[in-house]
Each structure stands twice: as structure tokens, then as C-alpha cells.
Design a protein around this motif. Structure first.
Motif, PDB file in Angstrom:
ATOM      1  N   TYR A 130       0.814  -1.211   0.000  1.00 48.08           N
ATOM      2  CA  TYR A 130       0.000   0.000   0.000  1.00 48.08           C
ATOM      3  C   TYR A 130       0.852   1.267   0.000  1.00 48.08           C
ATOM      4  O   TYR A 130       2.050   1.249   0.289  1.00 48.08           O
ATOM      5  CB  TYR A 130      -0.946   0.002   1.192  1.00 48.08           C
ATOM      6  N   VAL A 131       0.204   2.360  -0.362  1.00 51.58           N
ATOM      7  CA  VAL A 131       0.831   3.678  -0.392  1.00 51.58           C
ATOM      8  C   VAL A 131       0.717   4.310   0.988  1.00 51.58           C
ATOM      9  O   VAL A 131      -0.387   4.422   1.532  1.00 51.58           O
ATOM     10  CB  VAL A 131       0.139   4.604  -1.414  1.00 51.58           C
ATOM     11  N   THR A 132       1.841   4.738   1.543  1.00 55.59           N
ATOM     12  CA  THR A 132       1.816   5.442   2.818  1.00 55.59           C
ATOM     13  C   THR A 132       1.943   6.952   2.646  1.00 55.59           C
ATOM     14  O   THR A 132       1.375   7.726   3.409  1.00 55.59           O
ATOM     15  CB  THR A 132       2.950   4.967   3.734  1.00 55.59           C
ATOM     16  N   HIS A 133       2.710   7.365   1.635  1.00 52.87           N
ATOM     17  CA  HIS A 133       2.853   8.782   1.314  1.00 52.87           C
ATOM     18  C   HIS A 133       3.292   8.887  -0.137  1.00 52.87           C
ATOM     19  O   HIS A 133       3.784   7.921  -0.721  1.00 52.87           O
ATOM     20  CB  HIS A 133       3.864   9.480   2.229  1.00 52.87           C
ATOM     21  N   PHE A 134       3.113  10.059  -0.717  1.00 51.52           N
ATOM     22  CA  PHE A 134       3.434  10.259  -2.121  1.00 51.52           C
ATOM     23  C   PHE A 134       4.905  10.628  -2.291  1.00 51.52           C
ATOM     24  O   PHE A 134       5.457  11.413  -1.519  1.00 51.52           O
ATOM     25  CB  PHE A 134       2.553  11.354  -2.719  1.00 51.52           C
ATOM     26  N   ALA A 135       5.518  10.050  -3.322  1.00 48.85           N
ATOM     27  CA  ALA A 135       6.922  10.322  -3.619  1.00 48.85           C
ATOM     28  C   ALA A 135       7.064  10.479  -5.130  1.00 48.85           C
ATOM     29  O   ALA A 135       7.415   9.532  -5.834  1.00 48.85           O
ATOM     30  CB  ALA A 135       7.799   9.185  -3.099  1.00 48.85           C
ATOM     31  N   PRO A 136       6.777  11.677  -5.663  1.00 49.78           N
ATOM     32  CA  PRO A 136       6.756  11.881  -7.115  1.00 49.78           C
ATOM     33  C   PRO A 136       8.045  11.508  -7.823  1.00 49.78           C
ATOM     34  O   PRO A 136       8.018  10.975  -8.936  1.00 49.78           O
ATOM     35  CB  PRO A 136       6.462  13.381  -7.250  1.00 49.78           C
ATOM     36  N   ASP A 137       9.186  11.772  -7.201  1.00 50.72           N
ATOM     37  CA  ASP A 137      10.466  11.535  -7.870  1.00 50.72           C
ATOM     38  C   ASP A 137      11.051  10.159  -7.592  1.00 50.72           C
ATOM     39  O   ASP A 137      11.917   9.695  -8.333  1.00 50.72           O
ATOM     40  CB  ASP A 137      11.477  12.611  -7.452  1.00 50.72           C
ATOM     41  N   SER A 138      10.595   9.518  -6.545  1.00 47.56           N
ATOM     42  CA  SER A 138      11.110   8.194  -6.170  1.00 47.56           C
ATOM     43  C   SER A 138       9.954   7.373  -5.622  1.00 47.56           C
ATOM     44  O   SER A 138       9.830   7.155  -4.411  1.00 47.56           O
ATOM     45  CB  SER A 138      12.221   8.336  -5.112  1.00 47.56           C
TER      46      SER A 138
ATOM     47  N   LYS B 115      -5.651  11.302  -3.118  1.00 46.43           N
ATOM     48  CA  LYS B 115      -5.477  12.438  -2.224  1.00 46.43           C
ATOM     49  C   LYS B 115      -4.900  11.957  -0.896  1.00 46.43           C
ATOM     50  O   LYS B 115      -5.066  10.795  -0.523  1.00 46.43           O
ATOM     51  CB  LYS B 115      -6.826  13.136  -1.994  1.00 46.43           C
ATOM     52  N   GLU B 116      -4.236  12.862  -0.194  1.00 46.72           N
ATOM     53  CA  GLU B 116      -3.595  12.509   1.068  1.00 46.72           C
ATOM     54  C   GLU B 116      -4.563  11.853   2.043  1.00 46.72           C
ATOM     55  O   GLU B 116      -4.221  10.898   2.742  1.00 46.72           O
ATOM     56  CB  GLU B 116      -2.985  13.764   1.718  1.00 46.72           C
ATOM     57  N   GLN B 117      -5.804  12.353   2.094  1.00 46.47           N
ATOM     58  CA  GLN B 117      -6.768  11.820   3.060  1.00 46.47           C
ATOM     59  C   GLN B 117      -7.211  10.397   2.747  1.00 46.47           C
ATOM     60  O   GLN B 117      -7.861   9.760   3.578  1.00 46.47           O
ATOM     61  CB  GLN B 117      -7.988  12.737   3.170  1.00 46.47           C
ATOM     62  N   GLN B 118      -6.883   9.892   1.555  1.00 45.91           N
ATOM     63  CA  GLN B 118      -7.233   8.517   1.201  1.00 45.91           C
ATOM     64  C   GLN B 118      -6.180   7.511   1.652  1.00 45.91           C
ATOM     65  O   GLN B 118      -6.413   6.305   1.567  1.00 45.91           O
ATOM     66  CB  GLN B 118      -7.419   8.395  -0.314  1.00 45.91           C
ATOM     67  N   LEU B 119      -5.035   7.996   2.108  1.00 50.53           N
ATOM     68  CA  LEU B 119      -3.948   7.100   2.484  1.00 50.53           C
ATOM     69  C   LEU B 119      -4.149   6.562   3.895  1.00 50.53           C
ATOM     70  O   LEU B 119      -4.747   7.216   4.727  1.00 50.53           O
ATOM     71  CB  LEU B 119      -2.619   7.851   2.383  1.00 50.53           C
ATOM     72  N   PRO B 120      -3.656   5.348   4.159  1.00 45.84           N
ATOM     73  CA  PRO B 120      -2.986   4.426   3.237  1.00 45.84           C
ATOM     74  C   PRO B 120      -3.978   3.771   2.285  1.00 45.84           C
ATOM     75  O   PRO B 120      -5.117   3.487   2.655  1.00 45.84           O
ATOM     76  CB  PRO B 120      -2.365   3.392   4.173  1.00 45.84           C
ATOM     77  N   MET B 121      -3.543   3.542   1.032  1.00 48.07           N
ATOM     78  CA  MET B 121      -4.382   2.902   0.026  1.00 48.07           C
ATOM     79  C   MET B 121      -3.671   1.673  -0.535  1.00 48.07           C
ATOM     80  O   MET B 121      -2.522   1.760  -0.968  1.00 48.07           O
ATOM     81  CB  MET B 121      -4.678   3.876  -1.118  1.00 48.07           C
ATOM     82  N   ILE B 122      -4.364   0.547  -0.530  1.00 50.71           N
ATOM     83  CA  ILE B 122      -3.809  -0.682  -1.091  1.00 50.71           C
ATOM     84  C   ILE B 122      -3.765  -0.559  -2.606  1.00 50.71           C
ATOM     85  O   ILE B 122      -4.739  -0.164  -3.247  1.00 50.71           O
ATOM     86  CB  ILE B 122      -4.643  -1.899  -0.675  1.00 50.71           C
ATOM     87  N   LEU B 123      -2.619  -0.899  -3.181  1.00 45.15           N
ATOM     88  CA  LEU B 123      -2.412  -0.801  -4.620  1.00 45.15           C
ATOM     89  C   LEU B 123      -3.028  -1.992  -5.355  1.00 45.15           C
ATOM     90  O   LEU B 123      -3.447  -2.968  -4.754  1.00 45.15           O
ATOM     91  CB  LEU B 123      -0.913  -0.737  -4.920  1.00 45.15           C
ATOM     92  N   GLY B 124      -3.052  -1.889  -6.695  1.00 49.26           N
ATOM     93  CA  GLY B 124      -3.420  -3.023  -7.533  1.00 49.26           C
ATOM     94  C   GLY B 124      -4.781  -2.908  -8.177  1.00 49.26           C
ATOM     95  O   GLY B 124      -5.763  -2.566  -7.516  1.00 49.26           O
ATOM     96  N   THR B 125      -4.834  -3.192  -9.486  1.00 48.52           N
ATOM     97  CA  THR B 125      -6.104  -3.195 -10.211  1.00 48.52           C
ATOM     98  C   THR B 125      -6.452  -4.576 -10.772  1.00 48.52           C
ATOM     99  O   THR B 125      -7.585  -4.802 -11.176  1.00 48.52           O
ATOM    100  CB  THR B 125      -6.069  -2.204 -11.391  1.00 48.52           C
TER     101      THR B 125
END
Length: 319
Positions: free
Chosen positions: A5-13, A56-66
């Protein structure tokens, strides 16, 4: 349950924002089903989510995968269709269309909840790993070629890029259906592998083709857009499903209107198309190209391979 899952956004890494650990069991509202995930597959959508695109930040943590294939509570083997809200089933008619991992937790987990209508029977001929490759890249390629593209045996198509899940799907499906498929790639090895997979020919990115094509499958964007527009015949189609290199530069509008080209956007496809694609694979022997398989606990390694662009085919994750 274990999940990536996503814990925080990291645009460059993007991998900096990934964590694999325990998450709560999925809720199962009325008209939804919780599926035991046997296999999932990775897409560039997962990397965009880690960068913060579509979340959006308020949706985190979000489990990845489609994408996923697994077992429903009644023991049936199913493929998960990851588009939620397309027709209201399980969510109501006014909910906008999203993909799993955008509004609802995704498939990189031991279990995932989806509207019951989103479950497509998995043919016995396909393994869970093969079936898990179908719902995004393979379904998008199928839709671009046949549903939206309307291509028929003998037509000529250009696929921009030779190594990703979409490209390998388009080459495999197109060749099986009698299309003349051309691909581009900067990598000589990937060009050779595309031809071995069934492509009629492969050229370096941006190189001139022997003849103009009836349609172009465009998922790269800025780096290939001008070449796509110049490679299609008058009256042909450019089908767009992504922009991994960024948004297109000048849109070549003069050429588009003068040559009467059709530009069509495509996002995955319908449940009916997913079921038809699964049957197509079962009946013809066509199978997704799997580049690598990793356990869920090492999802970061699979995402790193996708981020580096070294894969040829799909990267599969097994809980």
C-alpha cells in the motif's frame, strides 16, 4: 491481512512511498464479494498512485493493484474486473467510474472486495497467474484492437513500445487474429523478442515504417506522439491509453484534420470484453507473457522492475 500500500506520495522516487504490511480485512457491503487473491499483476497505474496521481492525502494508506484472479466464497475461480462504477452495479448509478486502488482498496493483498457483478469466470485452461494479467493491460489491448479499433484480419497496426504488458498483449492478440503488427523500441533485444512473439516487424523508436498503418496503439505520449500521427494512413485511427513519457507535445492538429484521423481514448474495457478475452485465450492457446513472479512480501522488487522499464511482459505478484 498482508497487503502492499501507499503510505505517502513520492513523485520523484515512487517506491519510497510503498509499504508491505498488515492491513484490515476488506469490508463486504451488500452486492459485493470478497475474493481470496491467488495472483495479481502490476501496472504503471501502481507507480502513478505512488507518485500521487489520482489519489489524495486523506485517502492514504491505500492498497495498490487493479488486477487479480482468485477464488470466491462459493469456491468458484474468478477474474476481477477492476473498473468500479461503470454501470452502477454494486455502487449506485451516480457514482463516477474509478479503478480499484483509486477509491476502493486494490488487489495487492491477500483478499479484495469488489462488486459481485465485477467477477468474471476464470477458464480452467488459464492459471491464476495468467488470468491475473488480463484485466488491465490485456483487456486494454483487446479493446483497442477489436472493440474500439475495429481491426480485422489483414489490417496493419503499429504498437508504440515493445516490452510492456500492453505491447506484448497487443502483439500476441493481434498476431493470433491475423493482424500485421509492427512495434517500436529503442532496445534491439526487445525488438527481436517482439518479432519472435509474432510481430511482422520491429523498428527503432521514431523510424519510418515500410507502409502506413490502419491504426496506432499509443501509450507512450510525448516521446512517440508525432511519430504515431505520421505513421497512420489517411482516415486511420490513433488509440490512446496512456502517456508514460508525459503529455503529448504539439497535437499535430493540422495533420489530424487534414488526414481525417480519429483519435480515440481507451481505459481498459467492459466486463463482457474481459470475459470474451478470457475465452479467446482459452480457445486459442494464447497466453500472457509473464516477465517475472514475486511474492507479495517482495512487491517492491516487482515495482522496481516496472519502474526501470526492463520488463518484457507482465510482472505477477503472488500473495
Amino acid at each position: 491481512m498482508l497487503a502492499a500500500y501507499v503510505t505517502h506520495f513520492a513523485p520523484d522516487s515512487p517506491l519510497d512511498g510503498l509499504e508491505v504490511g498488515e492491513r484490515p480485512e476488506p469490508e463486504t457491503p451488500e452486492h459485493w464479494t470478497t475474493v481470496e487473491v491467488k495472483a495479481a499483476s502490476l501496472n504503471h497505474h501502481d507507480l502513478w498512485s505512488l507518485r500521487g496521481v489520482g489519489l489524495k492525502e486523506q485517502q492514504l494508506p491505500m492498497i495498490l493493484g487493479t488486477d487479480a484472479a482468485g477464488v470466491a466464497p462459493d469456491g468458484s475461480e474468478v477474474i476481477v474486473h477492476g473498473v468500479i462504477g461503470a454501470d452502477g452495479h454494486g455502487v449506485g448509478p451516480k457514482e463516477p467510474r474509478t479503478l480499484l486502488s483509486e477509491r476502493y482498496p486494490g488487489t495487492l493483498a491477500e483478499r479484495v472486495a469488489v462488486p459481485t457483478a465485477n467477477l468474471v469466470p476464470k477458464p480452467a485452461e488459464l492459471s491464476f497467474e495468467e488470468a491475473a494479467c488480463l484485466p488491465t493491460a490485456w483487456l486494454t489491448a483487446y479493446t483497442m484492437l477489436f472493440t474500439q479499433g475495429g481491426l480485422t484480419p489483414g489490417d496493419r497496426v503499429l504498437v508504440q513500445g515493445a516490452g510492456g504488458g500492453l505491447a506484448t498483449a497487443a502483439v500476441t492478440l493481434g498476431a493470433a487474429a491475423g493482424l500485421e503488427v509492427w512495434v517500436t523500441s529503442r532496445s534491439a533485444e526487445k525488438r527481436e523478442r517482439a518479432v519472435a512473439l509474432g510481430a511482422a516487424g520491429a523498428v527503432e523508436t521514431g523510424a519510418r515504417l515500410p507502409a502506413r498503418v490502419d491504426a496506432v496503439l499509443e501509450s507512450v505520449g510525448q516521446a512517440t506522439w508525432a511519430h504515431s500521427i505520421r505513421s497512420v494512413r489517411p482516415g486511420g485511427s490513433v488509440l490512446v491509453c496512456g502517456a508514460t513519457s508525459g503529455d503529448a507535445p504539439p497535437a499535430e492538429l493540422t495533420r489530424i484534420f487534414f488526414q481525417e484521423l480519429r483519435v480515440q481514448g481507451v481505459t481498459m474495457g467492459s466486463r463482457e470484453d474481459l470475459a470474451a478475452l478470457a475465452r479467446f485465450c482459452a480457445r486459442t492457446g494464447v497466453r500472457p507473457v509473464i516477465d517475472a513472479e514475486v511474492p507479495l512480501a517482495k512487491a517492491a522488487a516487482g515495482l522496481a522492475r516496472l519502474n526501470e522499464g526492463d520488463q518484457f511482459g507482465k510482472v505477477v505478484v503472488r500473495p
